[in-house]
Motif scaffolding. Sequence first.
Motif, PDB file in Angstrom:
ATOM      1  N   HIS A  56       8.665  14.014  24.733  1.00 33.43           N
ATOM      2  CA  HIS A  56      10.051  14.290  25.268  1.00 33.43           C
ATOM      3  C   HIS A  56      10.897  13.133  24.817  1.00 33.43           C
ATOM      4  O   HIS A  56      12.176  13.415  24.290  1.00 33.43           O
ATOM      5  N   HIS A 107      14.300   5.181  27.057  1.00 32.23           N
ATOM      6  CA  HIS A 107      14.903   5.673  28.077  1.00 32.23           C
ATOM      7  C   HIS A 107      14.092   5.868  29.220  1.00 32.23           C
ATOM      8  O   HIS A 107      14.388   5.631  30.361  1.00 32.23           O
ATOM      9  N   ASP A 108      12.611   6.195  29.058  1.00 32.96           N
ATOM     10  CA  ASP A 108      11.733   6.630  29.794  1.00 32.96           C
ATOM     11  C   ASP A 108      10.660   5.515  29.934  1.00 32.96           C
ATOM     12  O   ASP A 108       9.711   5.881  30.709  1.00 32.96           O
ATOM     13  N   ASP A 155      19.150  13.848  26.730  1.00 33.43           N
ATOM     14  CA  ASP A 155      17.821  13.944  27.671  1.00 33.43           C
ATOM     15  C   ASP A 155      17.816  15.079  28.590  1.00 33.43           C
ATOM     16  O   ASP A 155      16.737  15.818  28.502  1.00 33.43           O
TER      17      ASP A 155
HETATM   18 MG    MG Z   1      13.906  11.463  29.780  1.00 29.42          MG
END
Ligand code: MG
Length: 382
Positions: free
Chosen positions: A66, A95-96, A189
Amino acid sequence: MKLASYAACADTSRGRRYAEPAPTTRSDYQRDRDRIIHSVAFRRLEYKTQVFISHEGDLFRNRLTHSLEVAQITRSLARTLALNEDLSEAIALAHDLGHTPFGHAGQDALNDCMRDYGGFEHNAQSLRVVDELEDKYAAFRGLNLTFETREGILKHCSQTRARTLGDVGERFLNKQQGGLEAQLTNVADQIAYNNHDVDDGLRAGLLTIEQLQAVPLFARHLAEVRATYAALTPQQLRFETIRRMINALVVDLGTQTADNLLPYAGQSIDAVRALPAPLVEFGPVMQQENRALKHFLHENLYGHHQVYRVMSKARRIVRELFSALNDDPRLMPPEFYDHAMRAEQLSGRTGRARVVADYIAGMTDRFALEEHQRLFDLHVLR
Ligand code: MG
């Protein structure tokens, strides 16, 4: 390539928390990206999922794939808009990093467990991972990333938490925006997960093409694919439709954002940060279509009976892990136990609970499942 005046520029970065000599062969944002890729938290993304738990199949998206898809989308848009591609990539890859095991179910459960201890927010946790929890450099804690990368990672944040975060928390208190690269990654995203969730949902048999006809963005591109090709395998039909959807979203986002940016030609990053709303957005029609797609996924995929059952178990696993480890921190590995005891001396039960939350948030899906079994199945003596 020459960057736009409002792009972030490594040479005028607001810098790192601990001063370091400038890199010699790469920019500061490239260095950020490289540090993220070499982090432990980044490798863990491979075994963390959003909708499909890893044991359900090897070919579903995980948080690593992702994040790579987000990086691809955000980099190509950054280049089109003359924004900073390296910074966008660094933000996308990081970001994750703070996500718990088992996607949003895990995060909601951990947030509940932490209610009396300041809560748990996955965005704030991503920042905590790069600021505090990665522990391998001799001169500082964390990865010591630039302000702009850290600002981009913290995409939402409660006012209460913002007050504790110093420079990167300010914009939430002043109701201002992150830089354009951060705004871009935020929308990239959504483009990535909406589309890959349609793809994975169809592959898993939880969604059908017929159901998706109710989503205008899908229906339009499906019709186009069927009109262009007489005979396609289900896989080709799915992919040809989804790649057109991604392209339509990306092109629309780029076009509308370029229009929004026109009045700011020649202005600085601080001018766009000071605005009350983000400039990176879809046009009005695509905004509606994107919302319809999201709504469809909420109703039909995230709320699907099979997904619900797995996520309900995942929530219980996280809750039970938290309560066992928080009641008896000695069940954690010795370094976490020591850390929890030091934190308790400094800030009481809140400090202890935060270490337990950090430990659980760092778990992969598989590790959390196995650790739960080891702790609760009394016949497993390990
Ligand atoms: Mg994400």
